[in-house]
Design a protein around this motif. Sequence first.
Motif, PDB file in Angstrom:
ATOM      1  N   ASP A 146       0.841  -1.195   0.000  1.00 47.42           N
ATOM      2  CA  ASP A 146       0.000   0.000   0.000  1.00 47.42           C
ATOM      3  C   ASP A 146       0.877   1.246   0.000  1.00 47.42           C
ATOM      4  OD1 ASP A 146      -2.279  -1.467   0.004  1.00 47.42           O
ATOM      5  OD2 ASP A 146      -2.597  -1.310   2.182  1.00 47.42           O
ATOM      6  N   SER A 147       0.436   2.252  -0.730  1.00 50.72           N
ATOM      7  CA  SER A 147       1.210   3.496  -0.776  1.00 50.72           C
ATOM      8  C   SER A 147       1.051   4.308   0.506  1.00 50.72           C
ATOM      9  CB  SER A 147       0.800   4.334  -1.984  1.00 50.72           C
ATOM     10  OG  SER A 147      -0.567   4.678  -1.873  1.00 50.72           O
ATOM     11  N   LYS A 148      -0.015   4.020   1.277  1.00 50.36           N
ATOM     12  CA  LYS A 148      -0.262   4.762   2.508  1.00 50.36           C
ATOM     13  C   LYS A 148       0.083   3.930   3.736  1.00 50.36           C
ATOM     14  CE  LYS A 148      -3.950   7.546   0.571  1.00 50.36           C
ATOM     15  NZ  LYS A 148      -5.336   7.959   0.703  1.00 50.36           N
ATOM     16  N   SER A 149       1.088   3.103   3.630  1.00 47.26           N
ATOM     17  CA  SER A 149       1.445   2.258   4.766  1.00 47.26           C
ATOM     18  C   SER A 149       2.069   3.118   5.863  1.00 47.26           C
ATOM     19  CB  SER A 149       2.413   1.156   4.339  1.00 47.26           C
ATOM     20  OG  SER A 149       3.611   1.722   3.871  1.00 47.26           O
ATOM     21  N   ALA A 150       1.995   2.624   7.082  1.00 45.45           N
ATOM     22  CA  ALA A 150       2.520   3.354   8.237  1.00 45.45           C
ATOM     23  C   ALA A 150       4.030   3.509   8.106  1.00 45.45           C
ATOM     24  CB  ALA A 150       2.181   2.606   9.515  1.00 45.45           C
ATOM     25  N   PRO A 151       4.565   4.661   8.524  1.00 45.14           N
ATOM     26  CA  PRO A 151       6.011   4.854   8.434  1.00 45.14           C
ATOM     27  C   PRO A 151       6.739   3.916   9.395  1.00 45.14           C
ATOM     28  CG  PRO A 151       4.983   6.696   9.552  1.00 45.14           C
ATOM     29  CD  PRO A 151       3.892   5.811   9.056  1.00 45.14           C
ATOM     30  N   THR A 152       7.868   3.446   8.959  1.00 45.37           N
ATOM     31  CA  THR A 152       8.673   2.562   9.805  1.00 45.37           C
ATOM     32  C   THR A 152       9.585   3.394  10.685  1.00 45.37           C
ATOM     33  OG1 THR A 152      10.424   2.405   8.167  1.00 45.37           O
ATOM     34  CG2 THR A 152       8.642   0.780   8.014  1.00 45.37           C
ATOM     35  N   SER A 153      10.240   2.748  11.625  1.00 43.13           N
ATOM     36  CA  SER A 153      11.148   3.484  12.516  1.00 43.13           C
ATOM     37  C   SER A 153      12.318   4.067  11.740  1.00 43.13           C
ATOM     38  CB  SER A 153      11.644   2.582  13.643  1.00 43.13           C
ATOM     39  OG  SER A 153      12.347   1.480  13.106  1.00 43.13           O
ATOM     40  N   THR A 154      12.714   3.434  10.651  1.00 41.69           N
ATOM     41  CA  THR A 154      13.807   3.987   9.845  1.00 41.69           C
ATOM     42  C   THR A 154      13.381   5.282   9.179  1.00 41.69           C
ATOM     43  OG1 THR A 154      13.758   1.702   9.017  1.00 41.69           O
ATOM     44  CG2 THR A 154      15.710   2.937   8.612  1.00 41.69           C
ATOM     45  N   ASP A 155      12.118   5.340   8.725  1.00 44.54           N
ATOM     46  CA  ASP A 155      11.616   6.573   8.130  1.00 44.54           C
ATOM     47  C   ASP A 155      11.593   7.694   9.165  1.00 44.54           C
ATOM     48  OD1 ASP A 155      11.226   5.283   5.725  1.00 44.54           O
ATOM     49  OD2 ASP A 155       9.116   4.805   6.156  1.00 44.54           O
ATOM     50  N   ALA A 156      11.191   7.370  10.388  1.00 43.14           N
ATOM     51  CA  ALA A 156      11.147   8.378  11.444  1.00 43.14           C
ATOM     52  C   ALA A 156      12.544   8.889  11.755  1.00 43.14           C
ATOM     53  CB  ALA A 156      10.497   7.799  12.697  1.00 43.14           C
ATOM     54  N   MET A 157      13.534   8.021  11.761  1.00 40.55           N
ATOM     55  CA  MET A 157      14.911   8.457  12.019  1.00 40.55           C
ATOM     56  C   MET A 157      15.406   9.363  10.902  1.00 40.55           C
ATOM     57  SD  MET A 157      16.968   5.373  13.879  1.00 40.55           S
ATOM     58  CE  MET A 157      16.459   4.030  12.841  1.00 40.55           C
ATOM     59  N   ARG A 158      15.036   9.074   9.692  1.00 38.19           N
ATOM     60  CA  ARG A 158      15.450   9.940   8.587  1.00 38.19           C
ATOM     61  C   ARG A 158      14.800  11.311   8.711  1.00 38.19           C
ATOM     62  NH1 ARG A 158      13.923   5.963   4.496  1.00 38.19           N
ATOM     63  NH2 ARG A 158      15.294   4.265   4.976  1.00 38.19           N
ATOM     64  N   ASP A 159      13.545  11.351   9.137  1.00 38.64           N
ATOM     65  CA  ASP A 159      12.854  12.626   9.291  1.00 38.64           C
ATOM     66  C   ASP A 159      13.530  13.476  10.366  1.00 38.64           C
ATOM     67  OD1 ASP A 159       9.500  11.334   8.751  1.00 38.64           O
ATOM     68  OD2 ASP A 159      11.086  11.903   7.348  1.00 38.64           O
ATOM     69  N   ILE A 160      13.903  12.877  11.471  1.00 39.05           N
ATOM     70  CA  ILE A 160      14.572  13.622  12.539  1.00 39.05           C
ATOM     71  C   ILE A 160      15.949  14.095  12.084  1.00 39.05           C
ATOM     72  CG2 ILE A 160      15.865  13.052  14.626  1.00 39.05           C
ATOM     73  CD1 ILE A 160      13.402  12.489  15.984  1.00 39.05           C
ATOM     74  N   ALA A 161      16.600  13.318  11.271  1.00 42.42           N
ATOM     75  CA  ALA A 161      17.920  13.698  10.781  1.00 42.42           C
ATOM     76  C   ALA A 161      17.847  14.917   9.862  1.00 42.42           C
ATOM     77  CB  ALA A 161      18.563  12.531  10.047  1.00 42.42           C
ATOM     78  N   ASP A 162      16.694  15.125   9.255  1.00 48.34           N
ATOM     79  CA  ASP A 162      16.531  16.273   8.353  1.00 48.34           C
ATOM     80  C   ASP A 162      16.228  17.568   9.082  1.00 48.34           C
ATOM     81  OD1 ASP A 162      16.972  14.584   6.240  1.00 48.34           O
ATOM     82  OD2 ASP A 162      14.829  14.258   5.838  1.00 48.34           O
ATOM     83  N   VAL A 163      15.904  17.497  10.372  1.00 50.80           N
ATOM     84  CA  VAL A 163      15.561  18.687  11.149  1.00 50.80           C
ATOM     85  C   VAL A 163      16.857  19.371  11.601  1.00 50.80           C
ATOM     86  CG1 VAL A 163      14.416  19.523  13.238  1.00 50.80           C
ATOM     87  CG2 VAL A 163      13.432  17.630  11.944  1.00 50.80           C
ATOM     88  N   PRO A 164      16.979  20.680  11.368  1.00 49.30           N
ATOM     89  CA  PRO A 164      18.180  21.387  11.818  1.00 49.30           C
ATOM     90  C   PRO A 164      18.312  21.360  13.341  1.00 49.30           C
ATOM     91  CG  PRO A 164      16.852  22.772  10.362  1.00 49.30           C
ATOM     92  CD  PRO A 164      16.048  21.544  10.657  1.00 49.30           C
ATOM     93  N   ALA A 165      19.541  21.295  13.809  1.00 49.00           N
ATOM     94  CA  ALA A 165      19.804  21.193  15.249  1.00 49.00           C
ATOM     95  C   ALA A 165      19.225  22.376  16.012  1.00 49.00           C
ATOM     96  CB  ALA A 165      21.299  21.077  15.502  1.00 49.00           C
ATOM     97  N   ILE A 166      19.293  23.566  15.461  1.00 45.00           N
ATOM     98  CA  ILE A 166      18.796  24.743  16.164  1.00 45.00           C
ATOM     99  C   ILE A 166      17.295  24.635  16.400  1.00 45.00           C
ATOM    100  CG2 ILE A 166      18.472  26.115  14.074  1.00 45.00           C
ATOM    101  CD1 ILE A 166      19.609  27.422  17.486  1.00 45.00           C
ATOM    102  N   GLU A 167      16.588  24.017  15.474  1.00 44.89           N
ATOM    103  CA  GLU A 167      15.149  23.848  15.646  1.00 44.89           C
ATOM    104  C   GLU A 167      14.843  22.865  16.778  1.00 44.89           C
ATOM    105  OE1 GLU A 167      11.272  22.475  13.050  1.00 44.89           O
ATOM    106  OE2 GLU A 167      13.055  23.190  11.992  1.00 44.89           O
ATOM    107  N   VAL A 168      15.619  21.801  16.872  1.00 44.92           N
ATOM    108  CA  VAL A 168      15.432  20.827  17.946  1.00 44.92           C
ATOM    109  C   VAL A 168      15.732  21.468  19.298  1.00 44.92           C
ATOM    110  CG1 VAL A 168      16.258  18.645  18.915  1.00 44.92           C
ATOM    111  CG2 VAL A 168      15.931  18.863  16.446  1.00 44.92           C
ATOM    112  N   VAL A 169      16.851  22.192  19.385  1.00 43.95           N
ATOM    113  CA  VAL A 169      17.243  22.838  20.642  1.00 43.95           C
ATOM    114  C   VAL A 169      16.205  23.876  21.052  1.00 43.95           C
ATOM    115  CG1 VAL A 169      18.964  24.343  21.712  1.00 43.95           C
ATOM    116  CG2 VAL A 169      19.699  22.389  20.345  1.00 43.95           C
TER     117      VAL A 169
END
Length: 82
Positions: free
Chosen positions: A5-28
């Motif tokens: 399915d194209s709308k399958s739930a995101p896996t934990s690897t997808d979530a890690m990639r999303d967090i990696a794309d967030v700039p550090a200043i935004e997280v802090v």
Amino acid sequence: MTAHDSKSAPTSTDAMRDIADVPAIEVVTTVALHLMSAAAVKVGLGADQPGGSSPDGPPAEQDLDEARTLITALAGLVTASA
């Protein structure tokens, strides 16, 4: 849902990639805001608390020890990110 399915739930690897794309200043900044807000509530400055913003109401519940812990964590975060 199947794996194809194209709308399958995101896996934990997808979530890690999303967090990696967030700039550090935004997280802090986001974490600092949450720590400040939580400390304000623990000190009794929350608007949703009874007596939190009105002088006529009963005193707001305070947990100064927990507020001190949150403020110390905030100070450590700011020091480490500088």
